[in-house]
Design a protein around this motif. Sequence first.
Motif, short mmCIF file in Angstrom:
data_model
loop_
_atom_site.label_atom_id
_atom_site.label_comp_id
_atom_site.label_asym_id
_atom_site.label_seq_id
_atom_site.Cartn_x
_atom_site.Cartn_y
_atom_site.Cartn_z
N SER A 22 0.84 -1.19 0.00
CA SER A 22 0.00 0.00 0.00
C SER A 22 0.88 1.24 0.00
O SER A 22 2.05 1.22 0.32
N ILE A 23 0.27 2.31 -0.40
CA ILE A 23 1.00 3.56 -0.55
C ILE A 23 0.00 4.63 -0.16
O ILE A 23 -1.19 4.45 -0.35
N VAL A 24 0.49 5.70 0.45
CA VAL A 24 -0.46 6.71 0.90
C VAL A 24 -0.75 7.68 -0.24
O VAL A 24 0.16 8.32 -0.76
N VAL A 25 -1.98 7.74 -0.65
CA VAL A 25 -2.37 8.63 -1.73
C VAL A 25 -3.10 9.84 -1.13
O VAL A 25 -4.11 9.68 -0.47
N PRO A 26 -2.56 11.05 -1.35
CA PRO A 26 -3.25 12.23 -0.81
C PRO A 26 -4.66 12.32 -1.40
O PRO A 26 -4.88 11.94 -2.55
N TYR A 27 -5.56 12.81 -0.62
CA TYR A 27 -6.96 12.92 -1.00
C TYR A 27 -7.15 13.59 -2.37
O TYR A 27 -6.63 14.67 -2.61
N GLY A 28 -7.82 12.89 -3.25
CA GLY A 28 -8.11 13.47 -4.55
C GLY A 28 -6.96 13.44 -5.55
O GLY A 28 -7.04 14.01 -6.62
N HIS A 29 -5.88 12.76 -5.19
CA HIS A 29 -4.74 12.67 -6.09
C HIS A 29 -4.66 11.30 -6.75
O HIS A 29 -5.30 10.36 -6.31
#
Lengths: 209, 241
Positions: free
Chosen positions: A6-13
Amino acid sequence: PVTAGSIVVPYGHVIGNEKWRGSEVAQRLQGKVRLIFEDGLGLVDFHLSNRTCILLISEADLVAGDEFKRRLVRFRNASSLRGIVIVEKTQISDQYYLGVQKLVVLELGMVLLPVANQGEASQLIIQLVSFCVREQSRDRGANPFLRKQRAQPAEPAVLQTVQQIPGVGKTKALLLLQQFGSIHQLCNVSINELEEVVGQTVAQQIYSF
Amino acid sequence: AGISRGPVEQSPSLCVLADSREICSGPRVISCLRAEHGLRVQVCPLGTSDYIVSNRLAVDRLLQSELQSPGNRNKLSQRLQRLQGSFERICVIVETDRVRPGETSRFFQRTQYYDGVLSALVQAGIRILFSSCQEETAALLKDLALLEHRKDAAIQVPTEPEGHRRDILSFYLSIPNLSYGAALNLCHSFGSVAAVANSSVPALAAGARLSRAQAEELHRFLRHDFDLQLLPQPLPAKGKS
């Protein structure tokens, strides 16, 4: 380097694999979604949210052979992310589609969506992103296909069900339910108790049902 | 590769329920399932879905043009929401529209709306398969039935109750959110309606092959205490109760 974690995806990106920089898909996505390129995404082409990602299979991949299958299986084994496979289904690659569908959907249990070209792929990704955003914002009511839990009184349905007993119409069903309360209780009363509510014949019919 | 293992010996026992409307809208799907794949196809008034492939999986066959037109949105979402009430798993097969003889093949114009529908289906956890004709749809249905069979969820009860059992079946079918397959299982696994009504949640789940949540819902329904006041009043009796 099999990175499928998993990878952290900024909101809406959307996080895109470095290899897509400058491609038609990337160009069409830019301006519509906030696209960030990152190195080392491994098997994944685009991350739409913390739990959804996209693997893109081009016409060339399909024609070239089984390498893309190994990639999909590796992804499936390594990752618990929801993987959406987008495949370029063109006149040339059409013949491979059924086989790919069988592998991806039936055997690997992933999602497979066909597109005709990279332009269509970018349009589809934009829609998928918008649903991921809604999901993250807990705006689940916006999805027309998710079942909404509505508390409805069961009375009309219970009445309808009791009327399926031979010899019982609406009037008798109402009488029976008022007297005995539930279907469960109705099933456990004696024939004498039934006779007090309905006639002898119907009581016999209900009892034997 | 695993799926193609021994379909010849397994197929004859496989059973698929088809909605009676499919006789008109998908005749070649049904005949192909029977003739080419050797499946037992039982046509019955399912109402909710086009096909029932196992105890938990319902399949709806949709034409690509239906997904393209926003006018269908309400109908489609109501239908799929109702399906989610009675089935653990739902699959839609998106079939390319048939080109009638003489008609030049219409170019499929992909719309933003269509992509939106697909995205919503994906997010709702509904499985999507694509097919280019009725024959391919039949092959996909067979694959699904085979897969469900391997997962021990296949329909394995007689699908055509007779005499008194028909009445009992229609009794079960009137229960909200109970699928045709679950109703058949109830008919088959329990000796009487009373036996069903007196069963515990785990016994219902095992007998009707339902999930725990669905068995709980059925249990609640059977023991629901009827309250006349909660019945929607018929028009003449309108007013304060």
